[in-house]
Design an enzyme around this catalytic site. Structure first.
Site, PDB file in Angstrom:
ATOM      1  CG  ASP A  26      -2.069   0.948   1.095  1.00  0.00           C
ATOM      2  OD1 ASP A  26      -2.393   1.345  -0.044  1.00  0.00           O
ATOM      3  OD2 ASP A  26      -2.633   1.339   2.139  1.00  0.00           O
ATOM      4  CG  HIS A  43      -0.665   2.090  -9.260  1.00  0.00           C
ATOM      5  ND1 HIS A  43      -0.795   1.786  -7.928  1.00  0.00           N
ATOM      6  CD2 HIS A  43      -1.791   2.792  -9.587  1.00  0.00           C
ATOM      7  CE1 HIS A  43      -1.935   2.276  -7.464  1.00  0.00           C
ATOM      8  NE2 HIS A  43      -2.558   2.896  -8.455  1.00  0.00           N
ATOM      9  CG  LEU A 137       9.470 -17.002  -3.810  1.00  0.00           C
ATOM     10  CD1 LEU A 137       9.653 -16.862  -2.295  1.00  0.00           C
ATOM     11  CD2 LEU A 137       9.708 -15.634  -4.450  1.00  0.00           C
TER      12      LEU A 137
HETATM   13  C1  IPE Z   1      -5.401  -2.739   0.002  1.00  0.00           C
HETATM   14  O1  IPE Z   1      -5.079  -1.400  -0.214  1.00  0.00           O
HETATM   15  C2  IPE Z   1      -5.389  -3.483  -1.282  1.00  0.00           C
HETATM   16  C3  IPE Z   1      -4.110  -3.549  -1.989  1.00  0.00           C
HETATM   17  C4  IPE Z   1      -2.959  -3.107  -1.589  1.00  0.00           C
HETATM   18  C5  IPE Z   1      -4.165  -4.227  -3.240  1.00  0.00           C
HETATM   19  P1  IPE Z   1      -6.202  -0.288  -0.303  1.00  0.00           P
HETATM   20  O2  IPE Z   1      -5.496   1.013  -0.471  1.00  0.00           O
HETATM   21  O3  IPE Z   1      -7.212  -0.644  -1.321  1.00  0.00           O
HETATM   22  O4  IPE Z   1      -6.887  -0.391   1.139  1.00  0.00           O
HETATM   23  P2  IPE Z   1      -7.796   0.616   1.940  1.00  0.00           P
HETATM   24  O5  IPE Z   1      -8.903   1.065   1.033  1.00  0.00           O
HETATM   25  O6  IPE Z   1      -6.937   1.765   2.338  1.00  0.00           O
HETATM   26  O7  IPE Z   1      -8.271  -0.169   3.123  1.00  0.00           O
HETATM   27  C1  IPE Z   2      -1.734   0.194  -3.327  1.00  0.00           C
HETATM   28  O1  IPE Z   2      -1.453   1.545  -3.348  1.00  0.00           O
HETATM   29  C2  IPE Z   2      -1.942  -0.390  -4.698  1.00  0.00           C
HETATM   30  C3  IPE Z   2      -3.344  -0.769  -4.998  1.00  0.00           C
HETATM   31  C4  IPE Z   2      -4.315  -0.790  -4.153  1.00  0.00           C
HETATM   32  C5  IPE Z   2      -3.617  -1.168  -6.367  1.00  0.00           C
HETATM   33  P1  IPE Z   2      -2.617   2.615  -3.309  1.00  0.00           P
HETATM   34  O2  IPE Z   2      -3.047   2.913  -4.703  1.00  0.00           O
HETATM   35  O3  IPE Z   2      -3.711   2.165  -2.419  1.00  0.00           O
HETATM   36  O4  IPE Z   2      -1.885   3.862  -2.693  1.00  0.00           O
HETATM   37  P2  IPE Z   2      -2.443   4.883  -1.605  1.00  0.00           P
HETATM   38  O5  IPE Z   2      -2.882   4.071  -0.441  1.00  0.00           O
HETATM   39  O6  IPE Z   2      -3.593   5.610  -2.242  1.00  0.00           O
HETATM   40  O7  IPE Z   2      -1.287   5.774  -1.320  1.00  0.00           O
HETATM   41 MG    MG Z   3      -4.124   2.424  -0.463  1.00  0.00          MG
END
Ligand code: IPE
Ligand code: IPE
Ligand code: MG
Length: 272
Positions: A26, A43, A137
């Protein structure tokens, strides 16, 4: 078929190096925002971090790495971001799976694949087949994955195959239908990006997993962040419901066994 184990039915064997690490990657969007870049740049950068994480896990002797890439709730995001993520997924599948194979990595995907376009489903299935016999792995990507979906689909599948179980079934009956039935439960869970929640990741399997949260944003995650998580893990006392005293007693017994092994006995701990 090898039956998956359950930490609530049997106390698992543990080691100083976690066998299975599961990560919520995240913070990509915030990483990009901090640099005045569009979220999707985060990303893209995050994919490079995945490569580094795989390498670091192999070097540390971790056998299973499971990465949350797209949750069942991430469809709620803006259409442009979703379509970028899908395109990125296709590119990664096209370019990286062969490299995974060359490096002896088994590639798996868990999640509701029916929502993806046919091209993605085909890439996944080919990649899984090609890498099926690799043992260095096991890399699992959770895509359109939700912990609740996983439990629901497992119950449905089980009941279709064994309708007689509808009145009474045990954990052992169910867990073989959970999508990650080929891996032990995660020893260590890591979430980057500062949030302290599970966000519908492996709900069933995290029952006794050690949880580690770091403010590091996913694109900044590195081998040293992983080492901090492992160091924290090594300080935990994994009791699985028992008391500290019980653990100390069993450790003493194990130590005594190591000091005076039976003649000609094989120390199986060296055969992993
Ligand atoms: C969780 O991250 C899902 C992934 C990293 C794929 P999110 O950014 O979607 O989670 P929330 O919405 O903050 O809980
Ligand atoms: C996690 O990073 C990747 C996915 C959920 C695809 P985020 O896109 O949730 O990044 P933040 O949390 O908004 O910074
Ligand atoms: Mg996120």
């Amino acid at each position: 078929m090898h039956l998956p184990s359950s930490s609530t039915r049997e106390i698992p064997k543990t080691d100083i190096i976690p066998k299975h690490v599961a990560i919520i990657m995240d913070g990509n969007g915030r990483w990009a925002k901090e640099r005045f870049m569009p979220r999707v740049a985060g990303h893209k950068r995050g994919v490079e971090t995945v490569r580094a994480a795989i390498k670091a896990c192999i070097e540390r002797g971790i056998s299973y790495l499971t990465l949350f890439a797209f949750s069942s709730e991430n469809w709620r995001r803006p259409a442009e971001e979703i379509s970028f993520l899908m395109q990125l997924f296709i590119t990664v599948l096209e370019q990286e799976v062969v490299k995974l194979h060359e490096n002896g990595i088994r590639f798996k995907v868990i999640g509701d694949l029916s929502k993806f376009e046919p091209k993605i489903i085909e890439f996944i299935s080919n990649g899984e087949k090609m890498t099926a016999a690799n043992t260095r792995l096991t890399l699992t990507i959770a895509a359109n994955y939700g912990g609740r979906w996983d439990i629901m689909q497992a119950v449905r599948k089980m009941l279709v195959q064994h309708p007689n179980l509808k009145d009474n079934f045990e954990e052992e009956d169910l867990i073989q239908y959970l999508s990650i039935n080929y891996a032990p439960e995660p020893d260590l869970f890591i979430r980057t990006g500062g949030e302290q929640r599970i966000s519908n990741f492996l709900l069933w399997h995290l029952a006794y997993t050690e949880l580690y949260f770091t403010d590091t944003l996913w694109p900044d995650f590195s081998a040293s962040t992983l080492d901090l998580a492992i160091q924290s893990y090594q300080q935990r006392e994994r009791r699985f419901g028992r008391t500290s005293e019980q653990l100390r007693t069993s450790k003493t017994i194990n130590k005594m066994r190591k000091i005076s092994p039976k003649k000609n006995s094989i120390n199986i701990t060296h055969f992993t």
